[in-house]
Write a protein that holds these residues in place. Sequence first.
Motif, PDB file in Angstrom:
ATOM      1  N   SER A   8       1.268  -1.486   0.006  1.00 44.19           N
ATOM      2  CA  SER A   8      -0.091  -0.110  -0.271  1.00 44.19           C
ATOM      3  C   SER A   8       0.935   1.525  -0.165  1.00 44.19           C
ATOM      4  O   SER A   8       2.434   1.252   0.143  1.00 44.19           O
ATOM      5  N   ARG A   9       0.048   2.589  -0.155  1.00 44.48           N
ATOM      6  CA  ARG A   9       1.365   3.646  -0.269  1.00 44.48           C
ATOM      7  C   ARG A   9       1.672   3.652   0.916  1.00 44.48           C
ATOM      8  O   ARG A   9       2.654   4.264   1.438  1.00 44.48           O
ATOM      9  N   ALA A  10       0.520   3.594   2.126  1.00 44.09           N
ATOM     10  CA  ALA A  10       1.042   4.169   3.557  1.00 44.09           C
ATOM     11  C   ALA A  10       1.974   2.632   3.862  1.00 44.09           C
ATOM     12  O   ALA A  10       3.519   3.316   4.615  1.00 44.09           O
ATOM     13  N   CYS A  11       2.616   2.017   3.223  1.00 43.54           N
ATOM     14  CA  CYS A  11       3.833   1.028   3.486  1.00 43.54           C
ATOM     15  C   CYS A  11       4.930   1.149   2.793  1.00 43.54           C
ATOM     16  O   CYS A  11       5.500   1.549   2.908  1.00 43.54           O
ATOM     17  N   ILE A  12       4.991   1.494   1.641  1.00 40.11           N
ATOM     18  CA  ILE A  12       5.546   2.409   0.633  1.00 40.11           C
ATOM     19  C   ILE A  12       6.524   4.366   1.858  1.00 40.11           C
ATOM     20  O   ILE A  12       7.716   3.964   1.702  1.00 40.11           O
ATOM     21  N   LEU A  13       5.599   4.554   2.243  1.00 43.54           N
ATOM     22  CA  LEU A  13       5.558   5.887   2.788  1.00 43.54           C
ATOM     23  C   LEU A  13       6.924   5.717   4.289  1.00 43.54           C
ATOM     24  O   LEU A  13       7.966   6.463   4.965  1.00 43.54           O
ATOM     25  N   LYS A  14       6.036   4.394   4.562  1.00 42.20           N
ATOM     26  CA  LYS A  14       7.216   4.320   6.419  1.00 42.20           C
ATOM     27  C   LYS A  14       8.208   3.641   6.015  1.00 42.20           C
ATOM     28  O   LYS A  14       8.687   3.608   6.616  1.00 42.20           O
ATOM     29  N   GLU A  15       8.317   3.069   4.723  1.00 36.52           N
ATOM     30  CA  GLU A  15       9.683   2.517   4.745  1.00 36.52           C
ATOM     31  C   GLU A  15      10.708   3.539   4.263  1.00 36.52           C
ATOM     32  O   GLU A  15      11.630   3.422   3.909  1.00 36.52           O
ATOM     33  N   LEU A  16      10.091   4.550   3.347  1.00 33.18           N
ATOM     34  CA  LEU A  16      11.414   5.493   2.980  1.00 33.18           C
ATOM     35  C   LEU A  16      10.917   6.615   3.604  1.00 33.18           C
ATOM     36  O   LEU A  16      11.876   7.665   3.323  1.00 33.18           O
ATOM     37  N   GLU A  17      10.854   6.262   4.894  1.00 32.94           N
ATOM     38  CA  GLU A  17      10.350   7.857   5.923  1.00 32.94           C
ATOM     39  C   GLU A  17      11.847   7.537   5.790  1.00 32.94           C
ATOM     40  O   GLU A  17      12.315   6.835   6.718  1.00 32.94           O
ATOM     41  N   GLY A  18      12.684   9.293   6.156  1.00 28.83           N
ATOM     42  CA  GLY A  18      14.189   9.018   5.988  1.00 28.83           C
ATOM     43  C   GLY A  18      14.691   8.739   5.422  1.00 28.83           C
ATOM     44  O   GLY A  18      16.259   8.507   5.326  1.00 28.83           O
ATOM     45  N   ALA A  19      14.602   8.254   4.028  1.00 30.27           N
ATOM     46  CA  ALA A  19      15.835   7.488   3.159  1.00 30.27           C
ATOM     47  C   ALA A  19      15.819   8.710   2.834  1.00 30.27           C
ATOM     48  O   ALA A  19      15.480   9.736   2.520  1.00 30.27           O
ATOM     49  N   GLU A  20      17.706   9.029   1.886  1.00 30.00           N
ATOM     50  CA  GLU A  20      17.840   9.752   1.757  1.00 30.00           C
ATOM     51  C   GLU A  20      18.147   8.933   0.088  1.00 30.00           C
ATOM     52  O   GLU A  20      17.584   7.521  -0.202  1.00 30.00           O
ATOM     53  N   ASN A  21      18.467   9.596  -1.145  1.00 29.61           N
ATOM     54  CA  ASN A  21      19.159   9.010  -2.530  1.00 29.61           C
ATOM     55  C   ASN A  21      19.195   7.468  -2.509  1.00 29.61           C
ATOM     56  O   ASN A  21      20.388   7.062  -1.818  1.00 29.61           O
ATOM     57  N   ASN A  22      19.709   7.133  -3.292  1.00 22.63           N
ATOM     58  CA  ASN A  22      19.589   5.572  -3.653  1.00 22.63           C
ATOM     59  C   ASN A  22      19.445   3.881  -2.632  1.00 22.63           C
ATOM     60  O   ASN A  22      20.991   3.504  -2.300  1.00 22.63           O
ATOM     61  N   LEU A  23      18.429   3.893  -2.857  1.00 19.12           N
ATOM     62  CA  LEU A  23      18.164   3.248  -2.012  1.00 19.12           C
ATOM     63  C   LEU A  23      18.421   1.326  -2.622  1.00 19.12           C
ATOM     64  O   LEU A  23      18.250   2.196  -4.212  1.00 19.12           O
ATOM     65  N   SER A  24      18.958   0.598  -2.053  1.00 21.20           N
ATOM     66  CA  SER A  24      19.339  -0.710  -3.398  1.00 21.20           C
ATOM     67  C   SER A  24      17.647  -0.833  -4.110  1.00 21.20           C
ATOM     68  O   SER A  24      17.963  -1.070  -5.255  1.00 21.20           O
ATOM     69  N   TYR A  25      16.604  -0.490  -3.442  1.00 19.23           N
ATOM     70  CA  TYR A  25      15.291  -0.896  -4.641  1.00 19.23           C
ATOM     71  C   TYR A  25      14.389   0.503  -5.033  1.00 19.23           C
ATOM     72  O   TYR A  25      13.367   0.451  -5.579  1.00 19.23           O
ATOM     73  N   CYS A  26      15.223   1.674  -4.594  1.00 24.23           N
ATOM     74  CA  CYS A  26      14.280   2.639  -4.739  1.00 24.23           C
ATOM     75  C   CYS A  26      15.787   3.969  -5.023  1.00 24.23           C
ATOM     76  O   CYS A  26      16.083   4.155  -4.196  1.00 24.23           O
ATOM     77  N   ASN A  27      16.127   5.109  -6.219  1.00 23.13           N
ATOM     78  CA  ASN A  27      16.914   6.060  -6.024  1.00 23.13           C
ATOM     79  C   ASN A  27      16.535   7.008  -5.590  1.00 23.13           C
ATOM     80  O   ASN A  27      17.401   7.644  -4.747  1.00 23.13           O
ATOM     81  N   THR A  28      15.106   7.292  -5.853  1.00 22.21           N
ATOM     82  CA  THR A  28      15.272   8.354  -5.280  1.00 22.21           C
ATOM     83  C   THR A  28      13.435   8.715  -4.600  1.00 22.21           C
ATOM     84  O   THR A  28      12.631   8.772  -4.746  1.00 22.21           O
ATOM     85  N   PRO A  29      14.187   7.717  -3.547  1.00 24.13           N
ATOM     86  CA  PRO A  29      12.603   7.590  -2.368  1.00 24.13           C
ATOM     87  C   PRO A  29      12.103   9.024  -1.956  1.00 24.13           C
ATOM     88  O   PRO A  29      10.687   9.186  -2.016  1.00 24.13           O
ATOM     89  N   ARG A  30      12.634   9.753  -1.874  1.00 21.35           N
ATOM     90  CA  ARG A  30      11.632  11.527  -1.034  1.00 21.35           C
ATOM     91  C   ARG A  30      11.112  11.606  -2.647  1.00 21.35           C
ATOM     92  O   ARG A  30       9.697  12.663  -2.243  1.00 21.35           O
ATOM     93  N   ILE A  31      11.402  11.495  -3.809  1.00 18.98           N
ATOM     94  CA  ILE A  31      10.692  11.999  -4.834  1.00 18.98           C
ATOM     95  C   ILE A  31       9.664  11.229  -5.079  1.00 18.98           C
ATOM     96  O   ILE A  31       8.098  11.736  -5.480  1.00 18.98           O
ATOM     97  N   VAL A  32       9.810  10.172  -4.924  1.00 16.01           N
ATOM     98  CA  VAL A  32       8.544   8.558  -4.824  1.00 16.01           C
ATOM     99  C   VAL A  32       7.442   9.567  -3.680  1.00 16.01           C
ATOM    100  O   VAL A  32       6.274   9.248  -3.724  1.00 16.01           O
ATOM    101  N   SER A  33       8.413   9.692  -2.085  1.00 14.55           N
ATOM    102  CA  SER A  33       6.979  10.192  -1.188  1.00 14.55           C
ATOM    103  C   SER A  33       6.765  11.330  -1.388  1.00 14.55           C
ATOM    104  O   SER A  33       5.115  11.269  -0.965  1.00 14.55           O
ATOM    105  N   SER A  34       7.408  12.194  -2.294  1.00 11.47           N
ATOM    106  CA  SER A  34       6.889  13.500  -2.365  1.00 11.47           C
ATOM    107  C   SER A  34       4.876  13.322  -3.271  1.00 11.47           C
ATOM    108  O   SER A  34       3.988  14.092  -2.798  1.00 11.47           O
ATOM    109  N   ILE A  35       5.749  12.617  -4.074  1.00  9.36           N
ATOM    110  CA  ILE A  35       4.562  12.302  -5.036  1.00  9.36           C
ATOM    111  C   ILE A  35       3.239  11.570  -4.705  1.00  9.36           C
ATOM    112  O   ILE A  35       2.393  12.085  -4.843  1.00  9.36           O
ATOM    113  N   ILE A  36       3.609  10.823  -4.015  1.00 12.08           N
ATOM    114  CA  ILE A  36       2.478  10.061  -3.260  1.00 12.08           C
ATOM    115  C   ILE A  36       1.709  11.098  -2.414  1.00 12.08           C
ATOM    116  O   ILE A  36       0.607  10.742  -2.185  1.00 12.08           O
ATOM    117  N   TYR A  37       2.364  11.912  -1.223  1.00 16.50           N
ATOM    118  CA  TYR A  37       1.694  12.312  -0.302  1.00 16.50           C
ATOM    119  C   TYR A  37       1.322  14.026  -1.193  1.00 16.50           C
ATOM    120  O   TYR A  37      -0.383  14.071  -0.765  1.00 16.50           O
TER     121      TYR A  37
END
Length: 217
Positions: free
Chosen positions: A147-176
């Motif tokens: 779910s989107r809630a799960c994604i936001l929780k996983e990406l919370e506080g993350a910086e760039n270049n996670l192994s599974y998501c290069n731009t976590p802040r951008i992904v989270s901002s679009i969902i928000y």
Amino acid sequence: MSKSEVVIEVDAIQSSIRNSLKEFGFKVRGRTFNRQTLDGLTQVINFQMGQSEPPASVFIPGLKENFYGLFTVNLGVYVPEVAEFHGGCLAKSWVQEYNCCIRDRLGPLSGLTKDIWWRTQNTPAVTEEIRTLLLTFGLNFLNRFESRACILKELEGAENNLSYCNTPRIVSSIIYTKQNETEKARNLLQKQVLETHNIRHPEYVRALAIRLGLGVI
């Protein structure tokens, strides 16, 4: 045109695993399985075959590998609004792994190695290994992002270049933004602009903010 031996072998491996994935709600087209979540996301499993190279190709271990005759398994989670505004491209009738903003491979997820390419041999050992890894590590990974809630929780506080998501802040901002939490979305994009090391990236992020209706940041 008749199928190559490599294609026939991957077809057989995939066919052997299809029923197991079907039990968990996956449907298949070609090399790609899709499963819808209750929150309108699509979870993806893809069998990727190594490409053949021209006869004169030179292969150097560690630099340029020969992947022909091998295959790997990709996993992803598709968020429509992220695909619309930030790469991936909106999927048409079927979601491909490259449409996803959350992406990883089965090898790293299983902890076996950084990346795994299996030989295209339809043996019980290969099939059972893929099935076991998918139904444990693979599904566990996908379920973390159901779910989107799960994604936001996983990406919370993350910086760039996670192994599974290069731009976590951008992904989270679009969902928000989709959830009308515009202040959270703006704050994340502002932080992205301030902390990036790519001199061209702030321009992209500011343009994205305008497209999302967040105004100038």
